[in-house]
Design a protein around this motif. Structure first.
Motif, PDB file in Angstrom:
ATOM      1  N   ARG A   1      21.203 -32.358 -28.452  1.00 35.04           N
ATOM      2  CA  ARG A   1      21.683 -33.436 -27.582  1.00 35.04           C
ATOM      3  C   ARG A   1      21.608 -33.023 -26.113  1.00 35.04           C
ATOM      4  O   ARG A   1      21.230 -33.827 -25.257  1.00 35.04           O
ATOM      5  CB  ARG A   1      23.120 -33.808 -27.957  1.00 35.04           C
ATOM      6  CG  ARG A   1      23.271 -34.348 -29.369  1.00 35.04           C
ATOM      7  CD  ARG A   1      24.736 -34.413 -29.784  1.00 35.04           C
ATOM      8  NE  ARG A   1      24.882 -34.680 -31.200  1.00 35.04           N
ATOM      9  CZ  ARG A   1      26.032 -34.618 -31.860  1.00 35.04           C
ATOM     10  NH1 ARG A   1      27.141 -34.280 -31.198  1.00 35.04           N
ATOM     11  NH2 ARG A   1      26.088 -34.859 -33.149  1.00 35.04           N
TER      12      ARG A   1
ATOM     13  N   ILE B   1      20.275 -40.205 -31.331  1.00 40.05           N
ATOM     14  CA  ILE B   1      20.277 -38.790 -30.941  1.00 40.05           C
ATOM     15  C   ILE B   1      21.473 -38.061 -31.545  1.00 40.05           C
ATOM     16  O   ILE B   1      21.345 -36.937 -32.057  1.00 40.05           O
ATOM     17  CB  ILE B   1      20.272 -38.664 -29.406  1.00 40.05           C
ATOM     18  CG1 ILE B   1      18.935 -39.171 -28.845  1.00 40.05           C
ATOM     19  CG2 ILE B   1      20.515 -37.226 -28.969  1.00 40.05           C
ATOM     20  CD1 ILE B   1      18.919 -39.331 -27.338  1.00 40.05           C
TER      21      ILE B   1
ATOM     22  N   TRP C   1      18.042 -33.235 -25.050  1.00 39.94           N
ATOM     23  CA  TRP C   1      17.695 -34.626 -24.795  1.00 39.94           C
ATOM     24  C   TRP C   1      18.209 -35.072 -23.423  1.00 39.94           C
ATOM     25  O   TRP C   1      17.477 -35.686 -22.635  1.00 39.94           O
ATOM     26  CB  TRP C   1      18.283 -35.534 -25.875  1.00 39.94           C
ATOM     27  CG  TRP C   1      17.384 -35.804 -27.030  1.00 39.94           C
ATOM     28  CD1 TRP C   1      17.466 -35.286 -28.291  1.00 39.94           C
ATOM     29  CD2 TRP C   1      16.246 -36.677 -27.031  1.00 39.94           C
ATOM     30  NE1 TRP C   1      16.468 -35.777 -29.085  1.00 39.94           N
ATOM     31  CE2 TRP C   1      15.695 -36.634 -28.343  1.00 39.94           C
ATOM     32  CE3 TRP C   1      15.641 -37.482 -26.081  1.00 39.94           C
ATOM     33  CZ2 TRP C   1      14.576 -37.372 -28.704  1.00 39.94           C
ATOM     34  CZ3 TRP C   1      14.521 -38.223 -26.438  1.00 39.94           C
ATOM     35  CH2 TRP C   1      13.994 -38.163 -27.735  1.00 39.94           C
TER      36      TRP C   1
END
Length: 400
Positions: free
Chosen positions: A162, A153, A165
Motif C-alpha cells: 500500500r 489496493i 502504491w
C-alpha cells in the motif's frame, strides 16, 4: 438558549455507542458542512478570500475541504476492511460491494450534473444543454473512483504494498505531468507546463471527453476538469493516507494519546514536505498535484489529531453535536444541498431566479455585498441542517 443547546447536544452525544471514534465523526461533519457552506454563496462575485479556491497555484482553507473528505473515506475503508477481513469475509465479495457503491456514487454525480431546467427560457432544450453536454467527472464521481481503487489496493496488498502504491502514484503522476510531451491542434508541442488550460491533465481531459463535457469548457488550448481523469490518480494516494491513519486509530497497542501524538508528528512532516515539494511541483488543487496531496493529507492528520485530543482525550465533546448530525448523513447532505441549490436557480422570480432574488432583494440590502453573500450561505446551511436533524431524530440514515 444555552440550556436548550446543552440538552440537544447531550441527547445526540450520549446516545452514540461506546467506543466509537467520535473525533472522526465530527471531522466528517465539519468537512461536509464546510463544503456546503463554501459551495453556496449568495453571489460568486462576493466571496471572502478564505472561502474561495486559490485562483491557480497555492491554496486556501477551502482547497482543503475536498481532500479532507477523500482522506476521511480512506480512514473508513481501513476500519471497515480490517473488521471484515478479521471476520473472514471473502475479498471478492468486498470488492464487488465496493464496485457497486462506486457506481452508485458516480451515478449520483451524473444525476446532479443533469438536474437543471431553465423554466424562464421557452426555447431551453434540456437534451442539448444538459444531456448532450453533460459534465462526466465531478466530486462524487471522483470519490467513487478513488474509493474503489483504494479498496482494491487494501484488499490485495499488505501494508508495504500500500505504501508503494501511495508513493508510486505520487511520483508517477509528477513524472507523467512534467516529462510527457503533448501537442495542440496547431501542432505546437509542450512539456511540463502547469498552466490554466495547458497541462498534460488538461490535454488528456480534452482528448477523452471533449470540451462540452468538461467544467472549464472554454479554457484554451485545452478544456479540462478540476476532477479530471489522470488527476484522479494522486487522489488515490490521499485516500491511502486515510487508510494508514485508520490503521493508527485501530491499533490497540497504542493509547489514545499515543495515537494523537503519532498523527500530529506525521501530519507536521507531511505538511512541511508538501510545501517544500510545492517549490518545484506547485501546490494546485485544480491539477491535484502530488505536493497538494501530501500537504492536504498533512493538514488532515493535524486536524484529526487536534479533534482527538480535544474530544476523545479532554472530553470536550458536546459542542460537536451538530457536526455529528451532519456527518451521519454526509452523502445525503451533499445531494440535498446540490438539489436545493439547483432549485433556487431554476425557480423563476420576477426577471431572475429565487436564489438571486433572495440575495439581491433581501440579504444584500440588509448586510451588504460580502456579508449578504455570506448570510445566504449560512442560511442555506441552516435550512439543510434542519432537514438533517429531522432525519437524525427519526433515525433515518441514507447509505450508498
Amino acid at each position: 438558549m444555552s440550556n436548550i443547546f446543552s440538552g440537544y447536544a447531550r441527547n445526540v452525544i450520549d446516545q452514540l455507542p461506546p467506543g466509537r471514534l467520535l473525533a472522526l465523526d465530527v471531522f466528517r461533519g465539519i468537512t461536509i458542512a464546510a463544503m456546503i457552506l463554501v459551495n453556496n454563496p449568495g453571489s460568486w462575485s462576493y466571496v471572502y478570500a478564505p472561502m474561495a479556491h486559490a485562483k491557480w497555484h497555492g491554496w486556501t482553507p477551502t482547497d482543503l475541504i475536498f481532500p479532507f473528505f477523500i482522506f476521511i473515506a480512506g480512514v473508513s475503508v481501513a476500519i471497515v476492511m480490517n473488521r471484515e477481513l478479521a471476520k473472514g469475509t471473502d475479498k471478492l465479495f468486498l470488492l464487488k460491494h465496493a464496485f457497486v457503491r462506486a457506481v452508485k456514487l458516480f451515478a449520483l454525480g451524473l444525476f446532479l450534473a443533469l438536474f437543471y431546467y431553465n423554466f424562464s427560457d421557452p426555447d431551453f432544450s434540456w437534451v442539448d444543454a444538459k444531456l448532450f453536454s453533460m459534465r462526466v467527472m465531478g466530486v462524487l464521481q471522483r470519490i467513487g473512483l478513488v474509493y474503489f481503487a483504494t479498496v482494491f489496493i487494501v484488499l490485495y496488498w499488505q501494508n508495504l504494498g500500500r505504501w508503494l502504491w501511495a508513493i508510486g502514484l505520487l511520483l508517477g503522476y509528477w513524472a507523467l505531468v512534467m516529462l510527457t510531451p503533448y501537442s495542440d491542434s496547431a501542432g505546437n508541442t509542450y512539456i511540463g507546463l502547469l498552466e490554466f488550460g495547458n497541462s498534460l491533465p488538461a490535454f488528456i481531459d480534452n482528448y477523452v471527453f471533449s470540451a462540452k463535457h468538461l467544467y472549464y469548457a472554454s479554457a484554451t488550448p485545452f478544456a479540462f476538469d478540476p476532477e479530471g481523469l489522470i488527476s484522479t490518480l494522486p487522489a488515490i494516494s490521499g485516500c491511502l493516507a486515510g487508510v494508514f491513519t485508520g490503521n493508527i486509530l485501530t491499533n490497540k497497542a497504542l493509547t489514545l494519546a499515543g495515537k494523537a501524538k503519532k498523527m500530529l508528528v506525521i501530519g507536521l512532516v507531511c505538511a512541511i514536505v508538501g510545501e517544500l515539494w510545492g517549490l518545484v511541483f506547485p501546490i494546485n488543487k485544480a491539477l491535484w498535484t502530488s505536493s497538494f496531496v501530501v500537504m492536504s493529507s498533512g493538514w488532515a492528520l493535524l486536524t484529526l489529531a487536534a479533534l482527538t485530543w480535544l474530544i476523545d482525550i479532554k472530553g470536550k465533546k458536546y459542542w460537536s453535536a451538530p457536526f455529528v448530525v451532519c456527518g451521519a448523513n454526509a452523502i445525503f447532505f451533499y445531494m440535498f444541498a446540490g438539489v436545493l441549490a439547483r432549485l433556487l436557480m431554476m425557480i423563476p422570480v420576477a426577471d431572475s431566479s429565487l436564489g438571486d432574488w433572495l440575495f439581491s432583494d433581501v440579504l444584500q440590502p440588509l448586510f451588504g455585498n460580502y456579508n449578504g453573500s455570506l448570510m445566504f450561505a449560512i442560511s442555506f446551511l441552516f435550512v439543510s441542517y434542519w432537514v438533517l436533524d429531522y432525519l437524525y431524530r427519526k433515525k433515518i440514515f441514507f447509505k450508498v
